[in-house]
Structures are given as structure tokens and as C-alpha cells.
Design a protein around this motif. Sequence first.
Motif, short mmCIF file in Angstrom:
data_model
loop_
_atom_site.label_atom_id
_atom_site.label_comp_id
_atom_site.label_asym_id
_atom_site.label_seq_id
_atom_site.Cartn_x
_atom_site.Cartn_y
_atom_site.Cartn_z
N PHE A 1 0.83 -1.21 0.00
CA PHE A 1 0.00 0.00 0.00
C PHE A 1 0.87 1.26 0.00
O PHE A 1 0.68 2.14 -0.83
CB PHE A 1 -0.94 -0.05 1.20
CG PHE A 1 -1.79 1.16 1.37
CD1 PHE A 1 -2.93 1.33 0.60
CD2 PHE A 1 -1.47 2.13 2.30
CE1 PHE A 1 -3.72 2.46 0.76
CE2 PHE A 1 -2.27 3.24 2.47
CZ PHE A 1 -3.39 3.41 1.69
N PRO A 2 1.84 1.38 0.90
CA PRO A 2 2.71 2.55 0.83
C PRO A 2 3.74 2.40 -0.27
O PRO A 2 4.04 1.27 -0.67
CB PRO A 2 3.40 2.58 2.20
CG PRO A 2 3.12 1.29 2.84
CD PRO A 2 2.22 0.48 2.02
N ASN A 3 4.26 3.48 -0.73
CA ASN A 3 5.24 3.45 -1.82
C ASN A 3 6.65 3.19 -1.28
O ASN A 3 7.63 3.51 -1.92
CB ASN A 3 5.19 4.78 -2.56
CG ASN A 3 5.96 4.75 -3.86
OD1 ASN A 3 6.14 3.69 -4.44
ND2 ASN A 3 6.43 5.90 -4.31
N SER A 4 6.73 2.63 -0.09
CA SER A 4 8.05 2.42 0.53
C SER A 4 8.81 1.30 -0.16
O SER A 4 8.27 0.22 -0.39
CB SER A 4 7.84 2.08 2.00
OG SER A 4 8.88 1.27 2.45
N PRO A 5 10.06 1.55 -0.51
CA PRO A 5 10.83 0.52 -1.25
C PRO A 5 11.00 -0.76 -0.45
O PRO A 5 10.87 -1.84 -1.01
CB PRO A 5 12.17 1.19 -1.50
CG PRO A 5 12.25 2.30 -0.52
CD PRO A 5 10.86 2.74 -0.27
N LEU B 1 -2.74 -0.87 -6.80
CA LEU B 1 -3.28 -0.33 -5.54
C LEU B 1 -2.27 0.45 -4.72
O LEU B 1 -2.62 1.02 -3.70
CB LEU B 1 -3.86 -1.47 -4.69
CG LEU B 1 -5.14 -2.09 -5.24
CD1 LEU B 1 -5.57 -3.28 -4.41
CD2 LEU B 1 -6.26 -1.07 -5.29
N VAL B 2 -1.01 0.45 -5.13
CA VAL B 2 -0.01 1.17 -4.33
C VAL B 2 -0.32 2.67 -4.32
O VAL B 2 -0.80 3.23 -5.30
CB VAL B 2 1.41 0.90 -4.85
CG1 VAL B 2 1.60 1.43 -6.24
CG2 VAL B 2 2.45 1.50 -3.93
N GLN B 3 -0.09 3.28 -3.16
CA GLN B 3 -0.42 4.70 -3.01
C GLN B 3 0.77 5.56 -3.36
O GLN B 3 1.59 5.89 -2.51
CB GLN B 3 -0.85 4.99 -1.57
CG GLN B 3 -2.10 4.27 -1.16
CD GLN B 3 -3.35 4.88 -1.77
OE1 GLN B 3 -3.51 6.09 -1.75
NE2 GLN B 3 -4.20 4.05 -2.31
N GLU C 1 6.74 7.73 4.70
CA GLU C 1 7.26 6.37 4.64
C GLU C 1 8.72 6.35 5.03
O GLU C 1 9.41 7.36 4.92
CB GLU C 1 7.11 5.84 3.21
CG GLU C 1 5.70 5.50 2.89
CD GLU C 1 5.39 5.76 1.44
OE1 GLU C 1 6.32 6.04 0.67
OE2 GLU C 1 4.20 5.69 1.08
N TYR C 2 9.14 5.16 5.43
CA TYR C 2 10.54 4.99 5.82
C TYR C 2 11.40 4.78 4.58
O TYR C 2 11.17 3.84 3.82
CB TYR C 2 10.67 3.79 6.76
CG TYR C 2 12.09 3.52 7.16
CD1 TYR C 2 12.72 4.33 8.08
CD2 TYR C 2 12.81 2.48 6.58
CE1 TYR C 2 14.04 4.10 8.44
CE2 TYR C 2 14.12 2.24 6.94
CZ TYR C 2 14.72 3.05 7.87
OH TYR C 2 16.03 2.83 8.21
N LEU D 1 11.44 7.67 -6.87
CA LEU D 1 11.53 6.28 -6.48
C LEU D 1 10.63 5.42 -7.36
O LEU D 1 9.50 5.79 -7.63
CB LEU D 1 11.08 6.15 -5.02
CG LEU D 1 10.91 4.74 -4.50
CD1 LEU D 1 12.26 4.15 -4.17
CD2 LEU D 1 10.01 4.71 -3.29
N VAL E 1 9.70 1.26 -7.62
CA VAL E 1 9.93 -0.14 -7.28
C VAL E 1 9.23 -0.99 -8.33
O VAL E 1 8.01 -0.94 -8.46
CB VAL E 1 9.36 -0.48 -5.88
CG1 VAL E 1 9.69 -1.90 -5.51
CG2 VAL E 1 9.89 0.49 -4.85
#
Lengths: 291, 636
Positions: free
Chosen positions: A110-114, B479-481, B573-574, B596, B598
Motif C-alpha cells: 500500500f505505501p510506496n516504501s521501497p 493499488l499502491v499509493q 514512509e521509511y 523512487l 519499485v
Amino acid sequence: MDIHTAVLIRVIAFIVLAPFLGGFLAGLDRKITARMQGRKGPSVLQPFYDVAKLLNKETLSIGRMQYLYMFCFLAFIIFTGSCFFAGLDILLVFFVLTTAVMFFVLAASFPNSPFSRMGAMRELAQMLAYEPMVILAAIGFYQATGTFVINDIVKQDVSAIVYIPGIFIGFVYILTIKFRKSPFDISTSHHAHQEMVKGITTELSGGMFAILEISHWYENIMLLGVVALFVINSHWWSIPLAVLVCFIVYFIEILIDNTCARVKWKVMLSSAWTISFILGTVNLLILQYLF
Amino acid sequence: MEFVGFLILFPFVAAAILACTKNDNIRKVVVYASSILIIAAAVCFSVMHLISGESVAYLEETEMIDRIMMCGELFLTVLIVVLSVRYKKVLPAVLSLLQTGLMLWFELIAKKPETGAQMHLFCDRLTIVMCLIVAVVGTLICVYAVGYLKDYHNHHTEYKDRRPFFFGMLFVFLGAMFGLIFSNNLVWIYFFWEITSVSSFLLIGYTKTEEAITNCFRALWMNLLGGLGFCIAIIYSELVLEISTLKELVSVGDGQLVIIPVILLAFAGLTKSAQFPFSRWLLGAMVAPTPSSALLHSATMVKAGVYLLLRLAPVMSGTYAGTMVALIGGLTFFAASVLAITQSDGKSVLAYSTISNLGLITACAGVGVEQTVWAGVLLVIFHAVSKSLLFQTVGAIENSTGSRDIEDMTGLIRRFPALAIVLCIGIAGMFLAPFGMLISKWAVLKAFVDAGNVVLVLFIAFGSATTLFYWTKWLCKVLVQVPGEPERNKTSANQWCSIGAHAFMMIALCFVFPVIAYYLLQPMLYELYGSVVAPVLSASDMYILLLMLVALVVVPVIGNMFVKNVDVTQSNEYMAGINTGDNKSFVDSFDGVKTLNVANWYFTDMVNEQKLLKAVIYIASAVIIIIGVIGIGGAL
């Protein structure tokens, strides 16, 4: 006591007791692991303290939707476990389990965190690795007992494991993946200093992380239930025996966890598929032609 | 009877009108009106038929129609030969001439035994299922095409606008499909079969680019090869077995010789349903505008192939040929799903998944017992709706974003929420519990174990895992935000009309599925096998499935109420401390800002698409040759 009451009691017992058993098991796990490493280790109740603390922590997220996914993950894991202990069709139980895990993967991506999204992809690779064996296990039960219905599987005179030892070994192999034990803790890791931080759980904090822990407790109990299903038959002594087998299996998993270094995901995938393929085929073919 | 005649003939009339219509508005009106008429006729007919509850056959004086068909066939041959000569292709012309030569010899010269009065048309519940799919899904795609093609030609000015031709072909296709499913006479089925081959060939070559030409001729020769098998099957069964209808062929039961035409027809079915080794034509068919891909992949063409295989299932059951067909299906299911993992082009993934799903249906038909046929037909229904939905959505996304690559769909939910949601419904319909695919897979696994086919079980077990992988990663991507604002959606109203209807049908199917299973599929088995069959899904199984469905509705609702009241602190986000603050980019080692991205995993270092494709094609070809040699040789 009629059958419906019995089913209801089992389901309620699962919903109420599984988190305690699961949490206790996790505590025991940490204790044994610590002893293996020459440490004293935390109290067996530590997982409960952890979750209690997590629930009081601030939950950080980029959106509420992620919380909803985690909630669905927990709910479907409980649903899966309830179906399992209600004694329904095992193949359907496994299908619902897959749907449940899907929600976890969605929460992580859900988050765009790598780190989190990489973890989600790795989780998918893990599913790819264990899914064939899970289905083959259901097929194995069917071959051995003539039914997919768990309530009927446990009524056989001979334990299923007698007919499907190969599938049992294969299932224990992929359990390492499902229990998130080294060498297959690919999508996440016990220690937050790996190349992808905490992988799939990186973006889960506070309440969401607590939900994850509780889901794992439920899931682990259900999976040990499947292990027990290999052993349980119509005789009373098979139940303590099944519990014993569950403990042995879990101990072996801890031992593997502490003695094996984490491998690359490709090794996991190819080894899991090879083992599933060989053990599954050989076992099913032998059943087919000898019995 | 009137309805059947209308359903077969009317699309051809509509096609003729559309082929002469150059005006956009008139075309729109004609397409809408014909679609409504076709759907209404199909629904009326189905309801009436289901109420009367009997399979009906129609006897007809057909001298005249037979002559017309022969002329039609000659016309098709001339068309193929002319086009082959123009584009310097040898194989299609040779195959076509060979077939027509054989058919002409058979019709005019060969001494046909007197087979007495025959039923040329017939209708049972399997026909009804197919009829509804073709009518509803097929015409909705035509409605969608009206808006799509307009946009398409605005984007692609390099292609000649041949819309009258395109729409004409779409409706010819529908007419041919109706003809194919209602016909009982093998020669009639063959005639419509050839029309679908030729019209798909023309649709694939729509843009006339070099790639399109290559691909459409590939599609043509592969389907003509199947047609040749069909043609030999007709001649053999009539001259040797004195059988001229499909129903008779299936109900003969005993007699070893019947397996020969069955193998030949199954061969034709395999080519049309794009099973390995014939899958490459369907992959190549993607060069055509999306509506034609949607039509080929969901409601028509490939469904004609599996329809024939399902019809043949009772005869194939338990035979050597049936087992081999099932193996080809299983292999296709597994291999195509592995190949789908390696693709990032949305339409390629859909194409491989179509092949894969058709493989599962083929395997069902090959095993041919009651349960697998039940599952196979259920798969046909669910696949038609969800695949059509997915193709149309991907087409709409391509029109709006200019790309159909899955990597470009990152965070689609933020940019095009409505499109993303329907895409997710389609994807969920393809593989998630408790949707139809899963129910079918479950019934199939049960039946395969009962049939004692370990190899098939392995194909399904491994293929399910790979299927899960490629769908889920697509779902995650959508679905990624990723921070972003909603963008202008260029999807036109008629496209939405079709997409919305499909999404609704997809969801509705999940709820009415028990009704379909009980009132449509169970009696269908009786008609096909002539004996009472125990319910494939027992009451308790049905109960679990409904429970799952309820859970899937209730859990998110309760979850939503719960989540509304928890404290969530909005945060970034981290990214190991180098998040620039917008969750979109990070600070690189030169202190610059980098976006970024991914990417998903495609396993391209482990699976080489071309090599695997080649390997599977060789294996499947070997299996086909083995079926041919041992099956036919053994029978003789």
C-alpha cells in the motif's frame, strides 16, 4: 451433544484460545532460541507484553486503508482457522488462507516504501514457493482418506501420515517458510539490520503491527492443526500423539531457524518446488498404484 | 425456431449495414440498436427454453441453405487465396484449397449414404450458456468498440480508418458464433467455424502493419490446419460411420471407430482454443485494436474451440485420446501461467492468462467426467466475463494514459480510481476466493484425483501458484499509493456502459452462482450424459462458499467501521532517512532528488520466454503426433 454444538464449541475454542496458545508458543520459541544461543532469554509471556505495548503505541501510516487491509488479514485468518477447526473442506480452507495472505501483501504494498514493497514481492515469491505443496497436501489427504472434509479425515482408523509420509515431510519443509523461520525468512527478518530493513513489515507500526502478531499466532495454531491432522485418527491416543508431533515439528523448525543462515529467494523457490515435486509425485503415485 | 434464425441471421444483416455506414452517428445507432435486439432475443429465447426445459432440435428442408453455404465457403476460399497471393503466403492458400477441394468432392461427387432426416439445429442448456455469453458479452464489446475505435484513430493517425469494415467483421463474428453453437449438422458447424477463422484473420490484420500481417496469417494457417482436421472428420464420419450430426457422434458410445473423427475434431478444437502448440496465434492477435482482442479472447473464437471440446467430452472420457487432450490442457495451463509471470505488457499477461485458463477448460473436457465438464462450463462463463472486462479496462487505461505496460500502472488507484477499481474486480474474478475460477479449480482437482491422474494434479498445483503470483503482483501495482492527483479520464460513455455492465455481471455471478449451478449446469449434465448425475457441489459445499462470500462482504464493512475510530497518525514512509518528504522521491548521493520506482518481479533471468515457449511447443507437438498416430492407428 449433537454435531453442530461440537463444531460450535471447537470454533469458539479456537477463536478464544488460539491467540493465547499462539502467543505462548511464540514465547516458548524465544526462550528455546535464547537457550540455544546461550542466552537467558525473555519471559515466556514476553510476546503478550510486546503486543500490549504495541497496542498503546502511536500507529503511523500514510493512510487508513492500510489499517483496513491488516484488519481484513486478521479477520480472514480467523475465518480460515474457524473453517479448519469446524472441520470443513480442507482444500477450501487452503484457498481462503491464500485470500487472507493476499490482504497482508496488499497492506505491505500500500505505501510506496521501497523496503515494504520489496518485502511484498518477496512474500509473493514465498507464496509461489509453498503454494504447490499446500495444494498437494490437501490432495494427499484426499488420496489417503477418500475425502477432503476434515471431520471425516479424523474419523479414519489409520492416521493419514501412514499413507502420505512423503507429503508430510514436504509440508514440514514449507512450514519453515510459513513460520517465517530462517533460512526462509525472506520477506521479513528477525533483525532490523538486513538489506531490506524489516521487509514486508517495515511500514507496519503500533496497532497494525500488533494485528500482524496476533494474526501470526492464529495462523501458526492453524498450521499446527494441519500437522496434527496428519496424525489424528479415530482412536483417542492419536490426539496426545498429534500434540507431541506438533511439538516435535515446532522444535525442529526452531532448530533449523538457529542453525541455518538465510538463503536467497531463488534457492528457496527452487528447493521448495523440487521437494514438493519429488515428494508429491512419488507419494501420490505410490498411493495410486499400491492402495 | 424464429429466435434461432434471427440470432444467426440478424448479425449478418447488421454487419452488412455497418459495412456500408461511414457516418459515426449512424454507426453508433445501428450498433446500439442491434446489440439491444440481439441481447433481447437471446434472453427471451433462453428464458423460454429454460421454462420449457427440454432440449429441442429443429428439422429443416435445407437443400437451399446447403447450397448457399457452399457458395459462402467458395467465397472464403477465393478470399484467402487472393489475400495469400497478394501478401505472398503459401501455406494458408494451400490449406484452404485443400479443404475446399475435399469438401467439394465430398458434397458433389462422393457417394453419401442415406442418413435419413436429420436435425440441423438444436438447442440444449450448454447451447443456452454459450448463446447468452455470445449475446451479452459479445455485443457489449461491440458497444465498447464504438467509443474505443474513435479514440484509437485519433491517437493512431498512421493507420487507415477502416471502421465500417471493422464493425462489419465484429458482427459477422457474432453471427458465425451463433451459427456454430446452434448447428447440429457437422457441415454447418464447419462452415461457421471457417467464418470465425477468416473473420478473426481479417480483424487481426486490421492495421495492415507488417507485424499485423505476419500475425494474422499465422492465425489463419493455424486455424485452417484445425479446419482441415474438421473437414476430414466430417468426411470420415459420414462416409464410414454414416453419422452427420454432432449429437449422434457424441451419443454413439460404443464402436472404436468413432474415436477417429473425435480425435480430428478435438484437434480442431485445440487449434481454435490456442492450446500449445498452437498458442502463438493468440499471442500475435494482440496487435489488433483492443475490442477485437476482447472478442477473440472472451466471448468468441477461443470459446468456439473449448465449446467443441466440451461437447466431445462424453466420448473422450476415459479414452486414450481424452487423456492426451487433458495432458495438453494441463501443460498449457501451467506453462502459460509461468510465461505470464515474465510479461509486463498488460495485454500479454491477459493473453497468456487466456491460454492458461483455456488449458484448464481443455483439461476438464479431456478428462470428460461429469464433474469436470461442470467445472469446465463454469470456467467458460466466468472467464468470458472477467476476461472481457479486463481487456476493455486495459484498453481504456491505454487510451487514457498512453501505455498498457503494467509498470506504468503504478498507483493507478490514485490517478484513475474508477478504472483501477474495475480492473481490480476483473483480476479478483480471475483468481480470488470465492469467485468462480476458484470453485471450478476446486471441482477440477477433486475430479482429477478421482480420475487418478497424478500428472494433471501436479500441473494444477504448480499452475495455481504461478497464477496467483502474476495476478497478485498486478493487483499490488495498481493499488499502491503513490502521491498523485486524479487525472482526466478519456473513457467515453459507451465504453463505461460496457465496462460497468461487465463489472456488475462479474459481481452478480458470484452471488447467483449457486442458482446457475443448480438450474443450468446440473440439468445440462443430464442432457450431455443422459443419466442423472449427483450434484457436483453438495449442499454443505455450497454453504461454505456462500459463507465465504458473505465474509468477503461483511469483513471489510466491519473493518471500515473499526478503522474509522482508531488513531492513525499521518506520517511519511521509511526510506532510510532520505525521503524528500513527498513519499515519491529520495535524496541521492549527489544530493539530487531522484524519483523512487519499485518494479515488479518478472523472473526474466530464470525463465526465458522464447526458450520456454519453444520447448513447450515441441513437447505439445509431440503429444499431438502421439495422439494422432496411436489414437487413429489403434482404432483402425
